[in-house]
Design a protein around this motif. Structure first.
Motif, PDB file in Angstrom:
ATOM      1  N   GLU A  62       0.872  -1.166   0.000  1.00 43.45           N
ATOM      2  CA  GLU A  62       0.000   0.000   0.000  1.00 43.45           C
ATOM      3  C   GLU A  62       0.911   1.218   0.000  1.00 43.45           C
ATOM      4  OE1 GLU A  62      -3.726  -1.632   2.742  1.00 43.45           O
ATOM      5  OE2 GLU A  62      -2.496   0.043   3.415  1.00 43.45           O
ATOM      6  N   SER A  63       0.536   2.216  -0.766  1.00 48.05           N
ATOM      7  CA  SER A  63       1.308   3.456  -0.766  1.00 48.05           C
ATOM      8  C   SER A  63       0.400   4.578  -1.265  1.00 48.05           C
ATOM      9  CB  SER A  63       2.544   3.339  -1.660  1.00 48.05           C
ATOM     10  OG  SER A  63       3.353   4.486  -1.561  1.00 48.05           O
ATOM     11  N   PRO A  64      -0.070   5.432  -0.350  1.00 46.19           N
ATOM     12  CA  PRO A  64       0.212   5.484   1.077  1.00 46.19           C
ATOM     13  C   PRO A  64      -0.455   4.324   1.827  1.00 46.19           C
ATOM     14  CG  PRO A  64      -0.626   7.603   0.266  1.00 46.19           C
ATOM     15  CD  PRO A  64      -0.874   6.590  -0.798  1.00 46.19           C
ATOM     16  N   THR A  65       0.147   3.981   2.974  1.00 47.52           N
ATOM     17  CA  THR A  65      -0.412   2.905   3.780  1.00 47.52           C
ATOM     18  C   THR A  65      -1.614   3.402   4.579  1.00 47.52           C
ATOM     19  OG1 THR A  65       1.084   3.386   5.628  1.00 47.52           O
ATOM     20  CG2 THR A  65       1.818   1.741   4.011  1.00 47.52           C
ATOM     21  N   ASN A  66      -2.448   2.467   4.952  1.00 46.92           N
ATOM     22  CA  ASN A  66      -3.651   2.745   5.733  1.00 46.92           C
ATOM     23  C   ASN A  66      -3.454   2.219   7.156  1.00 46.92           C
ATOM     24  OD1 ASN A  66      -6.262   3.042   6.701  1.00 46.92           O
ATOM     25  ND2 ASN A  66      -7.183   1.620   5.255  1.00 46.92           N
ATOM     26  N   PRO A  67      -3.480   3.077   8.194  1.00 50.03           N
ATOM     27  CA  PRO A  67      -3.790   4.505   8.200  1.00 50.03           C
ATOM     28  C   PRO A  67      -2.577   5.399   8.473  1.00 50.03           C
ATOM     29  CG  PRO A  67      -4.172   3.642  10.374  1.00 50.03           C
ATOM     30  CD  PRO A  67      -3.591   2.503   9.562  1.00 50.03           C
ATOM     31  N   ASN A  68      -1.359   4.821   8.485  1.00 50.47           N
ATOM     32  CA  ASN A  68      -0.179   5.625   8.840  1.00 50.47           C
ATOM     33  C   ASN A  68       0.319   6.504   7.696  1.00 50.47           C
ATOM     34  OD1 ASN A  68      -0.085   4.833  11.496  1.00 50.47           O
ATOM     35  ND2 ASN A  68       1.527   3.310  11.214  1.00 50.47           N
ATOM     36  N   LEU A  69      -0.182   6.243   6.486  1.00 51.97           N
ATOM     37  CA  LEU A  69       0.113   7.089   5.320  1.00 51.97           C
ATOM     38  C   LEU A  69       1.599   7.147   4.994  1.00 51.97           C
ATOM     39  CD1 LEU A  69      -2.506   9.888   6.041  1.00 51.97           C
ATOM     40  CD2 LEU A  69      -2.719   7.928   4.504  1.00 51.97           C
ATOM     41  N   GLU A  70       2.258   6.003   5.104  1.00 53.44           N
ATOM     42  CA  GLU A  70       3.660   5.885   4.705  1.00 53.44           C
ATOM     43  C   GLU A  70       3.733   5.655   3.203  1.00 53.44           C
ATOM     44  OE1 GLU A  70       4.596   3.377   8.772  1.00 53.44           O
ATOM     45  OE2 GLU A  70       3.314   2.695   7.140  1.00 53.44           O
ATOM     46  N   VAL A  71       4.808   6.122   2.592  1.00 49.28           N
ATOM     47  CA  VAL A  71       4.965   6.039   1.141  1.00 49.28           C
ATOM     48  C   VAL A  71       6.112   5.097   0.796  1.00 49.28           C
ATOM     49  CG1 VAL A  71       5.489   7.337  -0.958  1.00 49.28           C
ATOM     50  CG2 VAL A  71       4.016   8.340   0.794  1.00 49.28           C
ATOM     51  N   ALA A  72       5.849   4.175  -0.121  1.00 51.95           N
ATOM     52  CA  ALA A  72       6.854   3.217  -0.579  1.00 51.95           C
ATOM     53  C   ALA A  72       7.413   3.648  -1.926  1.00 51.95           C
ATOM     54  CB  ALA A  72       6.235   1.829  -0.698  1.00 51.95           C
ATOM     55  N   ASP A  73       8.643   3.251  -2.199  1.00 44.19           N
ATOM     56  CA  ASP A  73       9.252   3.461  -3.506  1.00 44.19           C
ATOM     57  C   ASP A  73       8.785   2.324  -4.411  1.00 44.19           C
ATOM     58  OD1 ASP A  73      10.878   3.657  -5.752  1.00 44.19           O
ATOM     59  OD2 ASP A  73      12.643   4.279  -4.605  1.00 44.19           O
ATOM     60  N   LEU A  74       7.657   2.530  -5.062  1.00 50.33           N
ATOM     61  CA  LEU A  74       7.024   1.443  -5.812  1.00 50.33           C
ATOM     62  C   LEU A  74       7.897   0.918  -6.938  1.00 50.33           C
ATOM     63  CD1 LEU A  74       3.311   2.640  -6.038  1.00 50.33           C
ATOM     64  CD2 LEU A  74       4.360   1.115  -4.360  1.00 50.33           C
ATOM     65  N   ALA A  75       8.547   1.820  -7.671  1.00 50.21           N
ATOM     66  CA  ALA A  75       9.365   1.391  -8.808  1.00 50.21           C
ATOM     67  C   ALA A  75      10.531   0.526  -8.355  1.00 50.21           C
ATOM     68  CB  ALA A  75       9.866   2.608  -9.578  1.00 50.21           C
ATOM     69  N   ALA A  76      11.223   0.956  -7.307  1.00 48.92           N
ATOM     70  CA  ALA A  76      12.381   0.202  -6.820  1.00 48.92           C
ATOM     71  C   ALA A  76      11.961  -1.145  -6.246  1.00 48.92           C
ATOM     72  CB  ALA A  76      13.133   1.015  -5.771  1.00 48.92           C
ATOM     73  N   ILE A  77      10.863  -1.164  -5.504  1.00 50.16           N
ATOM     74  CA  ILE A  77      10.410  -2.417  -4.907  1.00 50.16           C
ATOM     75  C   ILE A  77       9.903  -3.373  -5.982  1.00 50.16           C
ATOM     76  CG2 ILE A  77       8.660  -3.436  -3.403  1.00 50.16           C
ATOM     77  CD1 ILE A  77       8.938  -0.954  -1.615  1.00 50.16           C
ATOM     78  N   ALA A  78       9.167  -2.848  -6.962  1.00 45.98           N
ATOM     79  CA  ALA A  78       8.681  -3.714  -8.045  1.00 45.98           C
ATOM     80  C   ALA A  78       9.840  -4.336  -8.813  1.00 45.98           C
ATOM     81  CB  ALA A  78       7.776  -2.919  -8.985  1.00 45.98           C
ATOM     82  N   ALA A  79      10.887  -3.559  -9.040  1.00 41.88           N
ATOM     83  CA  ALA A  79      12.062  -4.096  -9.742  1.00 41.88           C
ATOM     84  C   ALA A  79      12.724  -5.194  -8.926  1.00 41.88           C
ATOM     85  CB  ALA A  79      13.051  -2.972 -10.027  1.00 41.88           C
ATOM     86  N   ALA A  80      12.843  -4.974  -7.609  1.00 45.59           N
ATOM     87  CA  ALA A  80      13.451  -5.990  -6.744  1.00 45.59           C
ATOM     88  C   ALA A  80      12.587  -7.243  -6.679  1.00 45.59           C
ATOM     89  CB  ALA A  80      13.653  -5.413  -5.346  1.00 45.59           C
ATOM     90  N   ALA A  81      11.277  -7.068  -6.609  1.00 49.00           N
ATOM     91  CA  ALA A  81      10.377  -8.218  -6.564  1.00 49.00           C
ATOM     92  C   ALA A  81      10.451  -9.018  -7.858  1.00 49.00           C
ATOM     93  CB  ALA A  81       8.951  -7.741  -6.307  1.00 49.00           C
ATOM     94  N   ARG A  82      10.488  -8.303  -8.982  1.00 54.63           N
ATOM     95  CA  ARG A  82      10.571  -8.994 -10.266  1.00 54.63           C
ATOM     96  C   ARG A  82      11.868  -9.798 -10.362  1.00 54.63           C
ATOM     97  NH1 ARG A  82       7.507  -8.512 -14.511  1.00 54.63           N
ATOM     98  NH2 ARG A  82       6.520  -6.673 -13.617  1.00 54.63           N
ATOM     99  N   ALA A  83      12.973  -9.210  -9.888  1.00 53.84           N
ATOM    100  CA  ALA A  83      14.250  -9.912  -9.912  1.00 53.84           C
ATOM    101  C   ALA A  83      14.217 -11.156  -9.037  1.00 53.84           C
ATOM    102  CB  ALA A  83      15.369  -8.974  -9.461  1.00 53.84           C
ATOM    103  N   ALA A  84      13.402 -11.111  -7.971  1.00 50.82           N
ATOM    104  CA  ALA A  84      13.282 -12.251  -7.063  1.00 50.82           C
ATOM    105  C   ALA A  84      12.232 -13.252  -7.522  1.00 50.82           C
ATOM    106  CB  ALA A  84      12.944 -11.747  -5.656  1.00 50.82           C
ATOM    107  N   GLY A  85      11.532 -12.943  -8.614  1.00 51.29           N
ATOM    108  CA  GLY A  85      10.512 -13.852  -9.115  1.00 51.29           C
ATOM    109  C   GLY A  85       9.167 -13.720  -8.443  1.00 51.29           C
TER     110      GLY A  85
END
Length: 357
Positions: free
Chosen positions: A142-165
């Motif tokens: 989640e970005s922003p997260t519910n309810p703390n409203l934290e923001v994730a680096d979606l592009a960087a995390i998606a790239a890392a997840a894809r590399a990990a399968g």
């Protein structure tokens, strides 16, 4: 003639123009509500559980906005449950330490049944998420997260997840595709509680999944057909009607939020303001702990003390009153969904409640 997928059209224009019936003489401008369980044989629809023209219009609009293929579901949790059905037994799932409690409860149920391994992490720590993704089948964000409203680096995390399968799933309910498009950032699946900002009038329960690839889309479609997590046509019609005004609603609500956040930061009863810098959501932590927060939500008049969000009216609640809410959420945290009322009226009502607490 230009079409609704013409790249010269902006998303606010697509919100209005997409998913319309053919422009024929005396044809309606809007896709009508189709109440049908049975269709004449010979076509692709076949049966009411497999499709509906009203669904098609909603899915066309949302799919164009998110740059993927959309499917409507009976609720946001029906949509998330469909996505979690992609997991094989024993799969590891990376999820936020703080997120919508309904989705976390679904994951905990699967974990407690021995179906999955659940790895919860701080999604603002990109390196920690990437490390947890090793050997995982899915990274849920989640970005922003519910309810703390934290923001994730979606592009960087998606790239890392894809590399990990691993598949990357992003709940885009808070940001909407007007502010953030996870599929363009590398995610595989987007989930929406269309109950919230998309429909925008607190009168619909509806969910949606948007897939980047045909294989995931086909599996989600098969799940909806087999498990019957289908929406009612009236709910989809109302959600589509609400989506037509999303751009102007969000513009007003976002401006209201920014002004309220500015004032809240100076109020002596507010110990912390959480706001990601965009969107119509903010959270505050108030003096006096849980009791202080309960006094604030009980003292408002214009603001509505209610659990949902994303409507034209402003709502707020103390999140830890829910038994399964994460202990990473402060007892004094009040989640606020800002609507489209006059900001001066919103502030006067909220300031009175804070002063009284």
């Amino acid at each position: 003639m230009a079409t609704t997928d013409d790249p010269s059209y902006t998303r606010p224009t697509r919100l209005v123009a997409a998913g319309r019936p053919p422009a024929l003489p005396d044809a309606p401008l809007n896709e009508p509500v189709t109440f049908a369980s049975t269709y004449h044989a010979g076509g692709d629809r076949a049966y009411g559980r497999y499709g509906n023209p009203t669904w098609d219009a909603f899915e066309t609009v949302l799919g164009e906005l998110e740059e993927g293929r959309a499917l409507a579901f009976a609720s946001g949790l029906a949509a998330s449950g469909a996505v979690l059905s992609l997991l094989p037994d024993g799969a590891a799932v990376v999820a936020p330490a703080t997120a919508y409690l309904g989705v976390l409860d679904q994951m905990r149920e699967l974990r407690d049944a021995g179906r999955i391994e659940l790895r919860q992490v701080d999604v603002t720590d990109t390196a920690a998420v990437a490390e947890a993704a090793e050997g995982a089948a899915m990274v849920w964000l989640e970005s922003p997260t519910n309810p703390n409203l934290e923001v994730a680096d979606l592009a960087a995390i998606a790239a890392a997840a894809r590399a990990a399968g691993a598949l990357t799933v992003v709940d885009n309910t808070f940001a909407t595709p007007l502010l953030q498009r996870p599929l363009e950032l590398g995610a595989d699946i987007v989930v929406h509680s269309a109950t919230k900002l998309l429909s925008g009038h607190s009168d619909v329960v509806l969910g949606a999944v948007v897939a980047r690839g045909d294989e995931v889309f086909a599996r989600m479609d098969a799940h909806r057909r087999l498990h019957g997590a289908i929406p009612g046509p009236m709910e989809v019609y109302l959600a589509l009607r609400g989506m037509r005004t999303l751009s102007v609603r969000l513009e007003r609500a976002q401006a209201n939020t920014a002004e309220l956040v500015r004032r809240l930061r100076d109020h002596p009863a507010v110990e912390r303001v959480r706001h990601p810098g965009f969107g119509a959501m903010c959270s505050i932590e108030v003096a006096g702990g849980a009791a202080g927060a309960d006094r604030v939500v009980g003292a408002v008049g214009l603001w509505v003390h209610a659990t949902s969000l994303g409507g034209v009216e402003s709502t707020l609640e103390r999140r830890r009153h829910w038994p399964t809410e994460s202990d990473t959420v402060a007892e004094s945290l009040i989640r606020m969904s800002v609507g489209i009322e006059d900001v001066e009226d919103l502030w006067a009502d909220l300031a009175r409640a804070l002063d009284a607490a």
